[in-house]
Design an enzyme around this catalytic site. Structure first.
Site, mmCIF file in Angstrom:
data_model
loop_
_atom_site.group_PDB
_atom_site.id
_atom_site.type_symbol
_atom_site.label_atom_id
_atom_site.label_comp_id
_atom_site.label_asym_id
_atom_site.label_seq_id
_atom_site.Cartn_x
_atom_site.Cartn_y
_atom_site.Cartn_z
ATOM 1 C CG ASP A 129 12.169 -12.008 3.186
ATOM 2 O OD1 ASP A 129 12.910 -11.612 2.274
ATOM 3 O OD2 ASP A 129 11.063 -12.547 2.983
ATOM 4 N NE ARG A 180 15.163 -8.519 -1.063
ATOM 5 C CZ ARG A 180 14.485 -9.569 -0.586
ATOM 6 N NH1 ARG A 180 13.909 -9.522 0.611
ATOM 7 N NH2 ARG A 180 14.398 -10.674 -1.290
HETATM 8 P P1 FAD Z 1 7.731 4.002 0.002
HETATM 9 O O1 FAD Z 1 8.188 5.386 0.261
HETATM 10 O O2 FAD Z 1 6.969 3.289 1.051
HETATM 11 O O3 FAD Z 1 6.925 3.930 -1.338
HETATM 12 C C1 FAD Z 1 7.308 4.623 -2.511
HETATM 13 C C2 FAD Z 1 6.166 4.523 -3.506
HETATM 14 O O4 FAD Z 1 6.054 3.163 -3.954
HETATM 15 C C3 FAD Z 1 4.795 4.835 -2.904
HETATM 16 O O5 FAD Z 1 4.508 6.199 -2.971
HETATM 17 C C4 FAD Z 1 3.873 4.018 -3.772
HETATM 18 O O6 FAD Z 1 3.640 4.677 -4.985
HETATM 19 C C5 FAD Z 1 4.699 2.774 -4.069
HETATM 20 N N1 FAD Z 1 4.421 1.698 -3.116
HETATM 21 C C6 FAD Z 1 5.182 1.301 -2.058
HETATM 22 N N2 FAD Z 1 4.626 0.251 -1.419
HETATM 23 C C7 FAD Z 1 3.478 -0.013 -2.094
HETATM 24 C C8 FAD Z 1 2.455 -0.976 -1.932
HETATM 25 N N3 FAD Z 1 2.465 -1.875 -0.939
HETATM 26 N N4 FAD Z 1 1.422 -0.964 -2.820
HETATM 27 C C9 FAD Z 1 1.370 -0.070 -3.828
HETATM 28 N N5 FAD Z 1 2.321 0.869 -4.034
HETATM 29 C C10 FAD Z 1 3.355 0.900 -3.186
HETATM 30 N N6 FAD Z 1 10.637 -5.148 4.403
HETATM 31 C C11 FAD Z 1 11.141 -5.734 5.501
HETATM 32 O O7 FAD Z 1 10.971 -5.221 6.609
HETATM 33 N N7 FAD Z 1 11.840 -6.909 5.400
HETATM 34 C C12 FAD Z 1 12.095 -7.498 4.211
HETATM 35 O O8 FAD Z 1 12.759 -8.548 4.179
HETATM 36 C C13 FAD Z 1 11.590 -6.888 3.031
HETATM 37 N N8 FAD Z 1 11.809 -7.422 1.807
HETATM 38 C C14 FAD Z 1 11.425 -6.714 0.696
HETATM 39 C C15 FAD Z 1 11.776 -7.174 -0.576
HETATM 40 C C16 FAD Z 1 11.542 -6.400 -1.687
HETATM 41 C C17 FAD Z 1 11.966 -6.903 -3.039
HETATM 42 C C18 FAD Z 1 10.903 -5.133 -1.557
HETATM 43 C C19 FAD Z 1 10.671 -4.253 -2.738
HETATM 44 C C20 FAD Z 1 10.496 -4.698 -0.323
HETATM 45 C C21 FAD Z 1 10.730 -5.470 0.811
HETATM 46 N N9 FAD Z 1 10.346 -5.045 2.063
HETATM 47 C C22 FAD Z 1 10.844 -5.686 3.181
HETATM 48 C C23 FAD Z 1 9.345 -3.946 2.220
HETATM 49 C C24 FAD Z 1 10.010 -2.604 2.421
HETATM 50 O O9 FAD Z 1 10.602 -2.559 3.697
HETATM 51 C C25 FAD Z 1 8.982 -1.464 2.300
HETATM 52 O O10 FAD Z 1 7.994 -1.618 3.261
HETATM 53 C C26 FAD Z 1 8.311 -1.379 0.945
HETATM 54 O O11 FAD Z 1 9.198 -1.670 -0.090
HETATM 55 C C27 FAD Z 1 7.735 0.042 0.715
HETATM 56 O O12 FAD Z 1 8.782 0.971 0.727
HETATM 57 P P2 FAD Z 1 9.351 1.690 -0.591
HETATM 58 O O13 FAD Z 1 10.837 1.572 -0.536
HETATM 59 O O14 FAD Z 1 8.745 1.139 -1.798
HETATM 60 O O15 FAD Z 1 9.066 3.214 -0.372
#
Ligand code: FAD
Length: 303
Positions: A129, A180
Site C-alpha cells: 500500500d 494498483r
Molecule cells: P471518490 O471520488 O472518493 O468516491 C467515489 C464514490 O465512491 C463516492 O461518491 C462514494 O459514493 C463512494 N465512496 C468512496 N469512498 C467511500 C467510502 N469510504 N465509503 C462509502 N462510499 C465511498 N489510498 C491510498 O492512499 N493508499 C493505498 O494504498 C490505497 N489502497 C486502496 C485499495 C483499494 C482496493 C481501494 C479501492 C482504495 C485504496 N485507497 C488507497 C483509497 C483511495 O485512495 C481513495 O481514498 C478511495 O478509494 C476513495 O476514492 P474513490 O476512487 O473511490 O473516489
C-alpha cells in the site's frame, strides 16, 4: 474541506479515545472483516463464493518498536500460510510503516523481503500500500528492490493525487509490472498533490490508460462509477484483454457494483482489512464520504 477536518481530527487524542471506545459498534464493523485470521478467512470464503477475489490487510501502521514490527511481519507470514492452507483466493496488502519503516529502513526492508519470499514459496503476491507523501520515495525504492529479487510476487500502489505519479509510473514500467492505481487517501499539501477533485479524477484516468499502454497488469482501485464507466469505454475501444487488469474496491463500499462487474466477466478483488488496530483506517473511510459520518452520528444517538 470536510476531508481536511476529519483527517485533522483523526490525529486528536480525545477524539481518538472516544472513537476507539465505541467505534466498532458505531460503524467500523462495516469496513472491517473481524478481528482474527480465522474470521477473516471465513469472510474471504463467502466473498470468493460470490465470484470476487480478495486482498487481505492486517490493520496497523506506524509501529513504535522493533518487536511490534516483528509481530507485524509474523502476522503476514501467518496470513500467507493461512491463505495457502485454506485454499481461498486471496493475496495480501501491507503497509511498510507497519513493518518498521518509520524506525529503520533496513528493518522494513528485511521484513518485506521475508514476506515476499514466503509469498513466492506459496505462489502468492504481496501488494505494498502507499502511505503519505514523506514515505513515497522510500516505499518505491523498497518495492523496486523486492521486485528485482522476486518479480511476479510483489506490486505497489500509485496515487493519482500526487503530481509525481505519472513520472513514477513511466520510470517503473520497464519491464511491465503490476500496479494498483488509487486516488490517494491522506491529507497532502498543494506542493505535492492536486487540490481539486476534478484534476485528481482526470489524472486517475490518464494513469490507468498509460499503465495499460505500457503493458502493466493494472489494478483499478476506485468506487467512482463515472470513472469506471470511462475506463470501461477505453478498455473496450482499445480491446484490452481481461486478464491484464482487475477492478478493486474496499470492503464495505459498493460491493454490489463489484459483484456486477464480476458477473460481466471482469476480474474483481475486494480489499479486506481485519484486526484490532482499525482506528486510522476508519478515519480515512469517514473522510472519503460525509455520509459515513452521518451514519456514525446516527449510531451514536441511537445508543
Ligand atoms: P471518490 O471520488 O472518493 O468516491 C467515489 C464514490 O465512491 C463516492 O461518491 C462514494 O459514493 C463512494 N465512496 C468512496 N469512498 C467511500 C467510502 N469510504 N465509503 C462509502 N462510499 C465511498 N489510498 C491510498 O492512499 N493508499 C493505498 O494504498 C490505497 N489502497 C486502496 C485499495 C483499494 C482496493 C481501494 C479501492 C482504495 C485504496 N485507497 C488507497 C483509497 C483511495 O485512495 C481513495 O481514498 C478511495 O478509494 C476513495 O476514492 P474513490 O476512487 O473511490 O473516489
Amino acid at each position: 474541506m470536510f476531508r481536511e477536518v476529519v483527517l485533522g481530527l483523526g490525529g486528536n487524542p480525545v477524539v481518538e479515545g472516544m472513537v476507539k471506545r465505541y467505534g466498532m459498534q458505531l460503524g467500523a464493523a462495516r469496513f472491517v472483516a473481524g478481528s482474527t485470521l480465522p474470521e477473516a478467512i471465513e469472510r474471504i470464503r463467502e466473498i470468493n463464493g460470490r465470484g470476487v477475489m480478495v486482498t487481505l490487510d492486517h490493520l496497523g501502521e506506524s509501529v513504535r518498536s522493533e518487536a511490534e514490527a516483528m509481530d507485524a511481519k509474523n502476522s503476514y507470514l501467518a496470513m500467507l500460510d493461512g491463505i495457502h492452507q485454506s485454499g481461498v483466493n486471496a493475496n495480501v496488502s501491507l503497509k511498510l510503516t507497519m513493518m518498521g519503516l518509520a524506525l529503520n529502513e533496513d528493518l522494513a526492508q528485511r521484513n518485506l523481503d521475508e514476506i515476499v519470499t514466503r509469498a513466492e514459496e506459496t505462489g502468492n503476491f504481496v501488494r505494498i500500500d502507499m502511505e503519505d507523501s514523506p514515505y513515497t520515495d522510500v516505499t518505491l525504492r523498497l518495492y523496486d528492490e523486492a521486485y528485482q529479487a522476486h518479480p511476479g510476487h510483489v506490486g505497489v500502489v500509485l496515487q493519482a493525487y500526487l503530481y509525481r505519479t505519472m513520472d513514477d509510473l513511466r520510470r517503473l514500467s520497464n519491464p511491465p509490472r503490476n500496479f494498483r492505481i488509487v486516488k490517494g487517501a491522506y491529507m497532502e499539501p498543494v506542493s505535492v498533490a492536486f487540490p481539486s477533485k476534478a484534476d485528481v479524477d482526470e489524472n486517475y484516468l490518464q494513469l490507468v490508460q498509460e499503465s495499460l499502454k505500457l503493458g502493466n497488469y493494472t489494478a483499478i482501485g476506485t468506487h467512482d462509477e463515472q470513472l469506471i464507466g470511462r475506463i470501461l469505454k477505453f478498455l473496450h475501444e482499445e480491446n484490452i484483454e481481461r486478464d491484464r487488469f482487475e477492478f478493486q474496491m474496499l470492503y464495505g463500499v459498493k460491493f454490489s457494483l463489484l459483484e456486477s462487474l464480476a458477473r460481466e466477466g471482469y476480474r474483481t478483488r475486494v480489499y479486506v482489512p481485519y484486526g484490532e488496530d482499525w482506528y486510522a483506517y476508519y478515519v480515512r473511510r469517514i473522510a472519503e464520504r460525509p455520509a459515513n459520518l452521518l451514519f456514525f452520528a446516527r449510531a451514536l444517538v441511537d445508543r
